[in-house]
Design an enzyme around this catalytic site. Structure first.
Site, PDB file in Angstrom:
ATOM      1  N   ASP A 126       0.721  -1.374   0.035  1.00 23.69           N
ATOM      2  CA  ASP A 126       0.078   0.034   0.014  1.00 23.69           C
ATOM      3  C   ASP A 126       0.915   1.244  -0.014  1.00 23.69           C
ATOM      4  O   ASP A 126       1.572   1.376   1.083  1.00 23.69           O
ATOM      5  CB  ASP A 126      -0.904  -0.061   1.447  1.00 23.69           C
ATOM      6  CG  ASP A 126      -1.913   1.125   1.626  1.00 23.69           C
ATOM      7  OD1 ASP A 126      -1.656   2.069   0.760  1.00 23.69           O
ATOM      8  OD2 ASP A 126      -2.540   1.207   2.348  1.00 23.69           O
ATOM      9  N   TYR A 149       1.535   1.325  14.939  1.00 17.97           N
ATOM     10  CA  TYR A 149       0.472   0.755  14.070  1.00 17.97           C
ATOM     11  C   TYR A 149       0.734   1.440  12.525  1.00 17.97           C
ATOM     12  O   TYR A 149       0.733   2.631  12.191  1.00 17.97           O
ATOM     13  CB  TYR A 149      -0.719   1.497  14.375  1.00 17.97           C
ATOM     14  CG  TYR A 149      -2.184   1.308  13.522  1.00 17.97           C
ATOM     15  CD1 TYR A 149      -2.499  -0.132  13.320  1.00 17.97           C
ATOM     16  CD2 TYR A 149      -2.648   2.239  12.615  1.00 17.97           C
ATOM     17  CE1 TYR A 149      -3.320  -0.305  12.384  1.00 17.97           C
ATOM     18  CE2 TYR A 149      -3.691   2.012  11.922  1.00 17.97           C
ATOM     19  CZ  TYR A 149      -4.215   0.592  11.826  1.00 17.97           C
ATOM     20  OH  TYR A 149      -5.244   0.414  10.879  1.00 17.97           O
ATOM     21  N   LYS A 163      -3.177  -2.766   8.070  1.00 15.91           N
ATOM     22  CA  LYS A 163      -3.182  -4.141   8.117  1.00 15.91           C
ATOM     23  C   LYS A 163      -2.123  -4.776   7.072  1.00 15.91           C
ATOM     24  O   LYS A 163      -1.869  -3.910   6.047  1.00 15.91           O
ATOM     25  CB  LYS A 163      -4.376  -4.808   8.067  1.00 15.91           C
ATOM     26  CG  LYS A 163      -5.211  -4.974   9.276  1.00 15.91           C
ATOM     27  CD  LYS A 163      -4.642  -6.175  10.213  1.00 15.91           C
ATOM     28  CE  LYS A 163      -5.104  -6.511  11.549  1.00 15.91           C
ATOM     29  NZ  LYS A 163      -4.097  -6.076  12.943  1.00 15.91           N
TER      30      LYS A 163
HETATM   31  P1  13P Z   1      -4.869  -0.502   5.267  1.00 17.42           P
HETATM   32  O1  13P Z   1      -4.007  -1.669   5.938  1.00 17.42           O
HETATM   33  O2  13P Z   1      -5.667  -0.991   4.129  1.00 17.42           O
HETATM   34  O3  13P Z   1      -4.236   0.767   4.945  1.00 17.42           O
HETATM   35  O4  13P Z   1      -5.795  -0.080   6.401  1.00 17.42           O
HETATM   36  C1  13P Z   1      -5.719   0.715   7.270  1.00 17.42           C
HETATM   37  C2  13P Z   1      -6.984   1.407   7.893  1.00 17.42           C
HETATM   38  O5  13P Z   1      -6.766   2.216   9.027  1.00 17.42           O
HETATM   39  C3  13P Z   1      -8.181   1.127   7.537  1.00 17.42           C
HETATM   40  O6  13P Z   1      -9.008   1.766   8.268  1.00 17.42           O
HETATM   41 MG    MG Z   2      -3.869   2.206   3.345  1.00 11.95          MG
HETATM   42 MG    MG Z   3      -4.818  -2.071   2.523  1.00 14.99          MG
HETATM   43 MG    MG Z   4      -2.471  -2.207   4.838  1.00 19.91          MG
END
Ligand code: 13P
Ligand code: MG
Ligand code: MG
Ligand code: MG
Ligand code: 13P
Ligand code: MG
Length: 364
Positions: free
Chosen positions: A11, A226, A229
């Site tokens: 990402d 953090y 994900k």
């Molecule tokens: P991603 O890992 O897809 O960037 O998601 C992060 C997030 O905080 C979604 O609410």
């Molecule tokens: Mg993201």
């Molecule tokens: Mg993502």
């Molecule tokens: Mg992600």
């Protein structure tokens, strides 16, 4: 000469918020990989699942090859540069290192690779997910390669009757173990039923032939903070000694709950969608999975076929929407919100810190 399929993803920025990859990033990645065809790689396909940019590449250099990983890293850093120019959200989000050092593992991108001798015909399915963690594949890999009520070939096809070997990684203790099915299936389940810690990395035929490969990196464990994900990927070979294409994708008609979704802090239903619907919207989700099918021909990617773009998957999508209502009704309560142990890797500890001096002991 053997063929390698490498799926590498990151990402590097999206719009709006965490919902989808910008077309300019997809175009840039596709062009850069196209330029590398004939030299570093044989063939390529670029797509996205939600805000994750997915590079599917074929070559003859094997797994963990420096040239291949460097190519992917260069694509991600160039796309991150463009994302920063456009002030896309989370530009460069998954690139945890400043400079490439031989292998993208441990630097943020997710990697699933497999090297194999091409059969007379080699169907390969590439799964890509957003808003969840690598352990999300555990349930499906078990159903596909070890559950005879799911894969009838385990019972009626002599070439699969011996079962499969699963390599499980403990992402907390950084150790691995092999389990053979069917004879050790209960032991396998004892571990993989806890998918935040135990993740299936590979599945092999009992003769050692590769059947499945997944990405297992845990961004928050790597970064110590953090960073969203992991949004994992997975490659599976089908037919002729492996489960058929239909046996591989059928378990995705079951709407199971996975960890991820909003702020990486909630359980939600895992919704299979066509690429046109691979955008995370409702409460930044629900978590989604796409599947592209290819035939591999002398290293070329014949395809893709968009496997979940199909009315046969409409009902699981409806059921995922119903589960979305049920879980969202919990608001900030568990089990919608992840357990406290898993919340350690989210933004919650920052809130708890504000109150650490206000707690008083209760006298006995
Ligand atoms: P991603 O890992 O897809 O960037 O998601 C992060 C997030 O905080 C979604 O609410
Ligand atoms: Mg993201
Ligand atoms: Mg993502
Ligand atoms: Mg992600
Ligand atoms: P076909 O007869 O359509 O090739 O089907 C064979 C099969 O094994 C389906 O799973
Ligand atoms: Mg091509």
């Amino acid at each position: 000469v053997k063929t390698t399929v490498s799926v590498i993803k990151a990402d590097v920025g999206s719009l709006p918020g965490h919902s989808r990859t910008h077309p300019k990033l997809l175009e840039t990645a596709a062009r850069m990989l196209k330029e590398a065809e004939g030299s570093i790689i044989i063939d390529s396909h670029v797509t996205h699942c939600g805000d994750d940019l997915e590079l599917i590449m074929t070559h003859t250099r094997g797994e963990d090859n420096e040239e291949i990983h460097k190519l992917a890293w260069n694509v991600f850093t160039e796309c991150a540069r463009i994302a920063k120019e456009m002030k896309l959200y989370g530009a460069g989000q998954d690139l945890l290192a400043d400079a490439f050092s031989g292998n993208v593992k441990g630097m943020g991108p997710g990697v699933a690779e497999m090297e194999f001798e091409e059969r007379g015909s080699d169907p390969v399915l590439v799964f890509m997910a957003d808003k969840t963690e690598p352990g999300a594949w555990n349930y499906f890999l078990y159903r596909i390669f070890a559950d005879p009520f799911s894969t009838s070939g385990l019972v009626i096809d002599p070439s699969m009757h011996d079962g499969f070997t699963f390599e499980v990684h403990d992402v907390i203790e950084k150790r691995k173990i092999l389990f053979n099915t069917p004879e050790e299936s209960y032991s396998l389940l004892a571990y993989i039923g806890a998918p935040s810690r135990y993740v299936i990395k590979y599945v092999w035929k009992r003769n050692g032939e590769i059947a499945a490969s997944t990405s297992t990196q845990r961004l928050n464990l790597m970064a110590g903070r953090y960073v969203g994900k992991d949004d994992p990927v997975m490659v599976i070979r089908a037919q002729s000694g492996f489960p058929s294409v239909g046996e591989v994708i059928d378990p995705f008609r079951t709407p199971i709950l996975v960890a991820g979704w909003m702020r990486g802090s909630h359980h939600g239903p895992f919704m299979p969608v066509g690429v046109c619907d691979a955008n995370c919207t409702a409460f930044d989700g629900p978590p989604r999975v796409i599947c592209l099918g290819f035939q591999i021909c002398n290293g070329k990617l014949i395809g893709p076929a968009d496997m979940f773009d199909d009315p046969a998957f409409d009902r699981v999508r409806d059921r995922c929407c119903e589960l979305t209502d049920v879980l969202r009704a919990h608001g900030p309560f568990e089990p919608h919100r992840l357990s406290l142990e898993e919340m350690e890797y989210t933004t919650l500890p920052g809130v708890e810190k504000q109150f650490k001096d206000r707690w008083e002991d209760i006298p006995e």
